[in-house]
Design a protein around this motif. Sequence first.
Motif: not given
Length: 450
Positions: A292-314
């Motif tokens: 849930i914490l990372h479900h609004q991260e975006r593949w290009d790193g522009s999401g939130f809350p931690d700006r994770l990118k690509g496969e760094a997103i679970p």
Amino acid sequence: MEEQLPTTVTDKPKLLLVDDEESILNSLRRLLRGQPYEVLLATSGAQALEIMAQQPIDLVMSDARMPNMDGATLLAHVHQRYPDTTRIMLTGYADPSAIIKAINEGQIHRYISKPWHDEEMLLTLRQSLAYQHSERERLRLVQETRDQNEKLKLLNATLEKHVAARTSELQQTADMLDLAYEELKRSYVTGTEVFSLLANLRLPPAKQTNRQIIELVRVYCKLHGLDEGTSRDLTMAAALYNIGKLSWTDSMMSTPSDLLHHNDRERYRGYPKQSESLLMTLDPMKDAARLILHHQERWDGSGFPDRLKGEAIPFGSRLLKLAVDFIELQRGLILERQMNSDEALVYIRQYAGRLYDPELVEDFIQVCATYLSDVTLADPMVKVLTTRDLVAGMILARNLNADNGMLLLNAGKVLNGPLVEKLIAFEAMEGAKYSIFVKVPEEVAILETS
């Protein structure tokens, strides 16, 4: 068992620290100075029990080795007399038998080794008290619902229609809580679905999302043969992904995210973290909370809350975002215009590689096609029946929900005679007509045709 009144919401939590070494107690008292707790001290088990007999205690932390009455014995007495009190054992030596005794007889929540790490000690106390508070609040809300329902029964039947409708809704809620109670004990998954659908009552039916997201995630898990643990975490995450929105106003909850003003937009960006924080104190929910914490991260790193990118997103977070956006686009919760399912899939494909995992998108679109074509009806054993056509031994192939979205029974439930009668009565009371998806075992079908 002695009754102990719970600490009120406005009181500081009361902590009772028990150790026969005053130096240890003094160290703990210094550590907790400035913390929002009322700290009481005892140098023996007998003294601790005397203190607890005089006032309510929220948490007891006892040393394991003490003369006359050791920590495990003390915590066993506390569990027997004051089961609502959280119990922690502090041990300065490796004694498996004492730990086993404390777990079995005292049912301790945690044990901490001496010497302790100050930050770990403070974190453990905060988490233990947070879990205790959430459980007390849940029980209070259930009791409050039942109390309100009893009061509403006394109202005159001639009250204006709005009050009568509200009374009926609360009556249904109480009945559905009773009906769902046995299912809640079976698994956290069912419990999260019930809670998410209760929370959905904040929104009009056209804006509710959780049930569809749960079903879509389940179809994905089934088609891809995901293991039970992964499927369970994804289902719980789908059920409670937006729990952090419950403190929002009704207007903000139903406003498309693209139309939110600056202050509301900042609050919107904080909801995944808020959702995760509410769930992290529950051990079975920790993996789901991370999704849930990372479900609004975006593949290009522009999401939130931690700006994770690509496969760094679970992976589970990437899948959950696809499911959430697919449903929320159709509910008008992202853009002002509500899309149909085809338009939503075109939008998702358009933003593959920017918002979404490009390799996952096409796979997800295929799952949506299966989901929208009624996957359960492809099973020859699945039939769609009315309540009066149900027979004991049939198995629910889909969750059964009331017209207002509340979960009545979860998929996999084996029907029996009394349960069928209750469903018929509840359907009549609600003025509804359910279409129930069931699997009909071979032996049941033979009984029907004999």
